[in-house]
Design a protein around this motif. Structure first.
Motif: not given
Length: 300
Positions: A116, A119-120, A123-124, A283, A286
């Motif tokens: 991944p 940034s994902d 965020r997660i 989103k 962030y």
């Protein structure tokens, strides 16, 4: 260059075992650093045993969420423990360190198409730092570990030992000695700080010993016991050491099973269900996160 454990799948057991044992000590966390963590007070100034265990559980949740392999999780824990054992980390930096160790492990163990974006991951996991912070921390971790990433973990030993035993017992016993169950139990052990000071080979052997002991209570499987005794002799492990670690493993699994599905090898992959509105908030949030304070590079 990132140091890696070379593929040894087609080599004889003795050759594979020697290759792992030769590297085992070099990839273990420093005992002096682990003792400092063990003695740390819960005052917000230093990483404690409790905080370390919480972080590892978070990494396990991420592993399940993305459907990553047990190898990725075991490697991430190894990287985290080795780094914490050589650097003075404040609690506010621990989540960044943990996620970076996880990201390094993912890039080392998973297929490139499944990796991944940083940034994902941020965020997660709902962490409060930026991609820049993460990249900076990743560089620090790799440098402090001398780019030695692909460590021989307890999972490598467990799979190797299991394969050997499978070759020495009959088909009926093979069904009982379930590798998925053993790997699930190993994940539970990784979540306990006590096993950071135990050699991966001994931890793997102890998991097998506990499983064989439980199988003997249900039915007599002498072939399994003989195979286990042969492994113990190959590793030059004393009966007392094996018994001590086996007791620790049993205690850990009982405690861990009260709050997780660790002992259920067929547990479904964790799924997080969120609404479109929540996704948009994640989103947008962030970009509002303040940069992580400067991370001092202080070794023990």
């Amino acid at each position: 260059m990132i140091d890696q454990v070379t593929g040894t799948g087609a080599l004889p057991f003795a050759v594979q075992l020697k290759a792992l044992l030769d590297k085992e000590f070099r990839y273990q966390p420093k005992l002096s650093g682990l003792r400092i963590i063990e003695s740390a007070q819960d005052n917000g100034l230093r990483v404690t045993v409790k905080l370390r265990d919480f972080e590892v559980r978070d990494l396990l949740s991420l592993t399940r969420f993305f459907g990553f392999s047990a190898e990725t999780f075991s490697l991430a824990v190894n990287l985290l423990d080795r780094f914490l054992a050589v650097m003075k980390i404040q609690p506010k930096h621990l989540s960044c360190v943990g996620l970076c160790c996880f990201y390094i492990a993912v890039k080392s163990s998973e297929e490139e198409k499944n990796v991944p974006l940083a940034s994902d991951l941020i965020r997660i996991s709902q962490n409060r730092f930026t991609v820049h912070d993460m990249m900076r921390m990743e560089k620090i971790i790799l440098e402090k570990l001398y780019w030695k990433v692909k460590a021989p973990t307890a999972l490598h030993f467990l799979r190797l030992f299991h394969t050997l035993i499978q070759e020495q017992v009959d088909a009926g016993s093979r069904i009982n000695l379930n590798i998925e169950r053993l790997e699930a139990q190993l994940k539970g052990c990784h979540c306990s700080f006590v096993f950071t000071k135990i050699k991966p080979s001994l931890l793997a052997l102890s998991l097998l010993a506990l499983e064989v002991q439980e199988l003997h209570e249900c039915e007599d499987v002498p072939a399994l016991k003989e195979a286990l005794d042969g492994l113990q002799e190959s590793l030059s492990v004393k009966d007392g050491d094996l018994m001590c670690v086996r007791v620790l493993v049993a205690k850990c699994l009982v405690e861990y099973a009260t709050t997780t599905k660790c002992l259920k090898p067929n547990a479904q992959r964790l799924r997080w269900m969120i609404s479109g509105r929540t996704a948009r908030q994640l989103k947008h949030s962030y970009y509002k996160i303040a940069h992580l304070p400067t991370i001092p590079e202080c070794a023990f």
